[in-house]
Design an enzyme around this catalytic site. Structure first.
Site, short mmCIF file in Angstrom:
data_model
loop_
_atom_site.label_atom_id
_atom_site.label_comp_id
_atom_site.label_asym_id
_atom_site.label_seq_id
_atom_site.Cartn_x
_atom_site.Cartn_y
_atom_site.Cartn_z
N GLU A 136 6.64 -7.89 -48.76
CA GLU A 136 5.59 -7.54 -47.55
C GLU A 136 6.29 -6.60 -46.83
OE1 GLU A 136 2.42 -8.18 -47.56
OE2 GLU A 136 2.13 -9.89 -48.70
N CYS A 186 3.04 -5.02 -38.54
CA CYS A 186 3.00 -4.26 -39.70
C CYS A 186 1.49 -3.55 -40.17
CB CYS A 186 3.34 -5.41 -40.94
SG CYS A 186 2.38 -6.60 -41.24
P1 NAD Z 1 14.27 -6.51 -41.62
O1 NAD Z 1 14.08 -5.88 -42.94
O2 NAD Z 1 15.14 -5.63 -40.55
O3 NAD Z 1 14.51 -7.94 -41.58
C1 NAD Z 1 13.68 -8.88 -42.31
C2 NAD Z 1 14.58 -10.14 -42.66
O4 NAD Z 1 15.39 -9.78 -43.80
C3 NAD Z 1 15.31 -10.77 -41.61
O5 NAD Z 1 15.26 -12.06 -41.72
C4 NAD Z 1 16.87 -10.35 -42.13
O6 NAD Z 1 17.65 -11.05 -41.66
C5 NAD Z 1 16.71 -10.33 -43.58
N1 NAD Z 1 17.78 -9.31 -44.14
C6 NAD Z 1 18.19 -8.36 -43.52
N2 NAD Z 1 19.25 -7.77 -44.48
C7 NAD Z 1 19.07 -8.78 -45.74
C8 NAD Z 1 19.69 -8.71 -46.70
N3 NAD Z 1 20.81 -7.57 -47.21
N4 NAD Z 1 19.37 -9.49 -47.82
C9 NAD Z 1 18.43 -10.36 -47.56
N5 NAD Z 1 17.98 -10.63 -46.35
C10 NAD Z 1 18.21 -9.60 -45.27
O7 NAD Z 1 12.83 -6.42 -40.95
P2 NAD Z 1 12.24 -6.95 -39.30
O8 NAD Z 1 12.86 -5.91 -38.34
O9 NAD Z 1 12.67 -8.31 -39.20
O10 NAD Z 1 10.54 -6.80 -39.37
C11 NAD Z 1 10.30 -5.72 -39.08
C12 NAD Z 1 9.59 -5.04 -40.39
O11 NAD Z 1 8.84 -5.79 -41.23
C13 NAD Z 1 8.70 -3.91 -40.08
O12 NAD Z 1 8.79 -2.79 -41.17
C14 NAD Z 1 7.27 -4.55 -40.44
O13 NAD Z 1 6.33 -3.51 -40.82
C15 NAD Z 1 7.53 -5.29 -41.34
N6 NAD Z 1 6.53 -6.35 -41.81
C16 NAD Z 1 5.64 -6.31 -42.88
C17 NAD Z 1 4.89 -7.48 -42.71
C18 NAD Z 1 3.90 -7.60 -43.94
O14 NAD Z 1 3.11 -8.48 -44.16
N7 NAD Z 1 3.71 -6.33 -44.72
C19 NAD Z 1 4.66 -8.41 -41.84
C20 NAD Z 1 5.44 -8.14 -40.73
C21 NAD Z 1 6.34 -7.29 -40.68
#
Ligand code: NAD
Length: 506
Positions: free
Chosen positions: A251, A285
């Site tokens: 997602e 998102c």
């Molecule tokens: P992010 O990608 O920075 O982090 C998301 C999660 O991934 C965090 O818990 C982080 O600690 C973890 N993470 C980071 N590096 C990792 C790795 N190498 N391996 C495994 N996990 C790792 O995203 P964010 O800043 O927390 O969220 C914002 C983004 O999420 C935006 O792009 C938004 O559009 C998207 N989003 C999408 C949806 C959807 O349902 N499509 C919903 C909400 C947010």
């Protein structure tokens, strides 16, 4: 309010000293809300091992048993909704009222998932078909085992619960790694589970940490990873999961557009664009980031939007419509998009400024389609508005980004609205509203392209956390065997005749 950090087994008697921790920061006040353990690879592996055991117990409860327990969990969330919303407010910065709404929607999803799991996933007879009429055929969906959920911070309850609720209802145990920006929310959810189901705390566990903890979860022997976050991190998660062929649900981000057609209710479209673009400080998102308004309505839309945007109240107070940007580093991205828009000929009609971590409600026009503000996810309270000749042109522009999460269409014609919704290259679309699909548990939620793949919510969301199992039971032996070395030679001739008779005339 200081949030109580969770003690982990890593803290007790660790010869290397206390486990490393990280702080959760209140984005509005800049104060430390709590410190949380950085779960190590070993901590994550232990949690997954406990979850594997718990999964066997959880699966054995069956649909009815799980429904009863999920109701108890739901009851805790509902009774303590204000407490959970307060943690969301403090860690994310969104107004309390928005946090309440977020938790309320998540509770509704939990109810739907647990209520419908048996019907969607339970055993059912399917037709056996022409060649196997002697077989009884059954289809059912079985749990995967342990699902690792990695969540973001922008909707720290609604978003991960979209995976957690459906994975639990489908019979899986869950290990949840919340965002490092909202660990308190994750820990709160884990505590709520323990209070609701004290006899089996390991069915839903929470491990806190940074990205590396998420990476460890991908490699800890889980049966699926449900990831919500940005596309670049999604790629890293997929690479880690690929090592052990762990399936993934992605997602990811979006660049959602709103189309305002000739016959639209312009005031309603303005109201929806403001909410869709600026609630939660634009950190949604499925937030609206671009608007395409046709010639017929463009001037009215822009004038009304600019006037209404000036009325939006910001800050951390209870009367604010939205709060500060949760992640300080995001402010730089938003400023870059605004600067790029202006440098390439765009005009900022209102907003465009940042004070105390709060980005002012920003409306931009004349921004070229190849600028970052139109092509990349801004994740801030900004809207670009572009003039188009027709809704068809708007569709072309809408579909011209690699993202494809959701979108909105404003038109008084239901027929035209549905036709346009179908043409949007997105997983979801709302007509005469924004994000309406999020609040309807029966509808699947997910994107295409850079917005990811797989679905949470609805029947698809339940199946996402299950594997189909096909079972046949031979009811009687065929008088002439077809799948035996004793098959007489004339069977093949007869088969050819039957197939020609049944299928050959079409
Ligand atoms: P992010 O990608 O920075 O982090 C998301 C999660 O991934 C965090 O818990 C982080 O600690 C973890 N993470 C980071 N590096 C990792 C790795 N190498 N391996 C495994 N996990 C790792 O995203 P964010 O800043 O927390 O969220 C914002 C983004 O999420 C935006 O792009 C938004 O559009 C998207 N989003 C999408 C949806 C959807 O349902 N499509 C919903 C909400 C947010």
């Amino acid at each position: 309010m200081t949030l109580a950090p969770e003690a982990t087994s890593a803290d007790a008697g660790n010869p290397a000293g206390p486990a490393p921790t990280f702080d959760s920061i209140d984005p509005g006040r800049g104060t430390v809300l709590g410190s949380y353990p950085v779960a190590s690879d070993a901590d994550v592996a232990d949690a997954v091992a406990r979850a594997q055991e718990a999964a066997t117990w959880w699966r054995a409860r069956g649909f009815d048993g799980r429904r009863r327990i999920l109701k108890a969990f739901k009851g805790v969330l509902a009774r303590e909704i204000e407490d959970l919303a307060e943690v969301v407010h403090l860690e994310n910065g969104k107004p309390r009222s928005d946090a309440i709404l977020e938790v309320a929607i998540a509770i509704d999803h939990l109810e739907w998932a647990s209520k419908h799991a048996a019907k969607v996933l339970g055993p059912r007879r399917v037709p056996s078909g022409l060649l196997a009429s002697n077989q009884a055929a059954t289809l059912e969906y079985q749990p995967l085992g342990v699902v690792g959920v990695i969540g973001p911070w922008n909707y720290p309850v609604f978003t991960p619960m979209g995976s957690i609720a459906y994975a639990l209802a489908a019979g899986n145990a869950v290990v949840f790694k919340p965002s490092e920006h909202t660990p308190g929310v994750g820990v709160w959810l884990g505590d709520a589970w323990r209070r609701a189901v004290p006899e089996r705390p390991d069915v839903l566990q929470v491990v806190t940490g940074l990205g590396a903890t998420g990476g460890a979860l991908c490699r800890a022997g889980v049966d699926k990873v449900a990831f919500t976050g940005s596309a670049p991190t999604g790629r890293r998660v997929m690479a880690a999961c690929a090592e052990n062929l762990v399936p993934v649900l992605m997602e990811l981000g979006g660049k959602d557009a709103m189309i305002v057609d000739d016959d639209a209710d312009v005031s309603a479209a303005v109201d929806a664009a403001l909410w869709g673009g600026m609630s939660n400080a634009g950190q949604t998102c499925v937030g609206i980031e671009r608007v395409y308004a046709t010639d017929a309505v463009y001037d009215r839309f822009v004038a009304e939007l600019t006037a209404r945007a000036a009325e939006v109240r910001t800050g951390s107070g209870d009367d604010a419509h939205y709060g500060p940007i949760t992640m300080p580093s995001q402010v730089g991205i938003i400023e870059r998009h605004i600067a790029d828009a202006v440098a390439s000929g765009g005009r900022v009609l209102t907003g465009g400024t940042v004070a105390d971590g709060v980005v002012a409600p920003t409306v931009m026009v004349d921004v070229p389609e190849d600028s970052a503000a139109v092509r990349e996810e801004t994740f801030g309270p900004t809207l670009t508005v572009a003039r188009v000749r027709s809704a068809d042109e708007a569709i072309e522009r809408t579909n011209a980004t690699p993202y494809g999460l959701a979108g909105a269409i404003f038109t008084r014609s239901a027929k035209r609205g549905v036709a346009l919704a179908r043409q949007m290259r997105t997983g979801m679309a709302s007509i005469n509203a924004v994000n309406a699909f999020s609040t309807i548990p029966a509808l699947p939620f997910g994107g295409v392209g850079e917005s990811g793949f797989g679905r949470i919510h609805g029947a698809d969301g339940l199946r996402e956390f299950s594997r189909s199992k096909a079972i046949t039971r031979q009811r009687f032996a065929l008088p002439i065997p077809t799948t035996s070395f004793r098959r007489p030679p004339e069977v093949t001739e007869r088969l050819v005749k039957v197939i020609r008779l049944v299928h050959g005339r079409s």
